[in-house]
Design a protein around this motif. Structure first.
Motif, mmCIF file in Angstrom:
data_model
loop_
_atom_site.group_PDB
_atom_site.id
_atom_site.type_symbol
_atom_site.label_atom_id
_atom_site.label_comp_id
_atom_site.label_asym_id
_atom_site.label_seq_id
_atom_site.Cartn_x
_atom_site.Cartn_y
_atom_site.Cartn_z
ATOM 1 N N ALA A 26 8.085 -94.780 -115.520
ATOM 2 C CA ALA A 26 8.510 -93.647 -116.455
ATOM 3 C C ALA A 26 9.865 -93.251 -115.716
ATOM 4 C CB ALA A 26 7.483 -92.628 -116.609
ATOM 5 N N VAL A 27 9.836 -93.029 -114.638
ATOM 6 C CA VAL A 27 11.528 -92.608 -114.205
ATOM 7 C C VAL A 27 12.560 -93.529 -114.495
ATOM 8 C CG1 VAL A 27 12.803 -91.976 -111.956
ATOM 9 C CG2 VAL A 27 10.311 -91.352 -112.195
ATOM 10 N N THR A 28 12.080 -95.047 -113.890
ATOM 11 C CA THR A 28 13.265 -96.070 -114.290
ATOM 12 C C THR A 28 13.544 -96.216 -115.642
ATOM 13 O OG1 THR A 28 11.456 -97.762 -114.158
ATOM 14 C CG2 THR A 28 12.664 -97.026 -112.206
ATOM 15 N N ALA A 29 12.497 -96.022 -116.443
ATOM 16 C CA ALA A 29 12.441 -96.282 -117.890
ATOM 17 C C ALA A 29 13.286 -95.160 -118.921
ATOM 18 C CB ALA A 29 11.433 -96.556 -118.870
ATOM 19 N N GLY A 30 13.546 -94.062 -118.097
ATOM 20 C CA GLY A 30 14.042 -92.833 -118.523
ATOM 21 C C GLY A 30 13.330 -91.971 -119.622
ATOM 22 N N LEU A 31 12.080 -92.127 -119.288
ATOM 23 C CA LEU A 31 11.263 -91.531 -120.376
ATOM 24 C C LEU A 31 11.334 -89.828 -120.039
ATOM 25 C CD1 LEU A 31 7.857 -93.432 -120.097
ATOM 26 C CD2 LEU A 31 9.349 -93.517 -121.782
ATOM 27 N N PRO A 32 10.689 -88.968 -121.156
ATOM 28 C CA PRO A 32 11.004 -87.705 -121.190
ATOM 29 C C PRO A 32 10.258 -87.040 -119.704
ATOM 30 C CG PRO A 32 10.149 -88.184 -123.208
ATOM 31 C CD PRO A 32 10.261 -89.461 -122.442
ATOM 32 N N ALA A 33 11.189 -85.901 -119.310
ATOM 33 C CA ALA A 33 10.561 -85.304 -118.151
ATOM 34 C C ALA A 33 9.169 -84.899 -118.105
ATOM 35 C CB ALA A 33 11.661 -83.979 -117.745
ATOM 36 N N VAL A 36 6.929 -88.067 -117.075
ATOM 37 C CA VAL A 36 7.207 -88.046 -115.748
ATOM 38 C C VAL A 36 6.565 -86.975 -114.862
ATOM 39 C CG1 VAL A 36 8.843 -88.196 -113.685
ATOM 40 C CG2 VAL A 36 9.413 -89.287 -115.975
#
Length: 87
Positions: A26-33, A36
Motif C-alpha cells: 500500500a505504501v509503495t503503490a501510493g494508496l490513500p493514507a 495505509v
C-alpha cells in the motif's frame, strides 16, 4: 481454561505476515493514507492481541517460530514412504 491457544499461532503468524506485506504494498503503490494506516494498525494490533491473550511466551512464539524438524506437520514423507518412492 486450556493452555492451548484457540487459534493456532502459525495461522496468526501468516495473517501478520500478510498484513505487513499489504502495508508495504500500500505504501509503495501510493494508496490513500487511511488505507495505509488501517493496514499498519492491524499489523500492530495482531502482536498486541497475542501478547494480551497469551503473554510474552506466546508473543515470542508468534514472532520467532520454533526451529526444529519441520517435517512433523507438513506434507513431507516418512522414511518408509521415501524408501517406497525411490524403489
Amino acid at each position: 481454561m486450556s493452555s492451548h491457544p484457540l487459534v493456532p499461532v502459525a495461522r496468526t503468524r501468516v495473517k501478520l505476515a500478510v498484513c505487513a506485506a499489504l502495508t508495504v504494498v500500500a505504501v509503495t503503490a501510493g494508496l490513500p493514507a487511511w488505507t495505509v494506516a488501517a493496514l499498519a494498525l492491524t499489523s500492530i494490533a495482531i502482536p498486541v492481541a497475542v501478547l494480551l491473550a497469551g503473554g510474552a511466551p506466546l508473543l515470542w512464539e508468534l514472532l520467532l517460530p520454533p526451529f526444529g524438524d519441520r517435517t512433523e506437520g507438513g506434507l513431507a514423507h516418512t522414511p518408509e514412504e521415501r524408501d517406497r518412492l525411490v524403489t
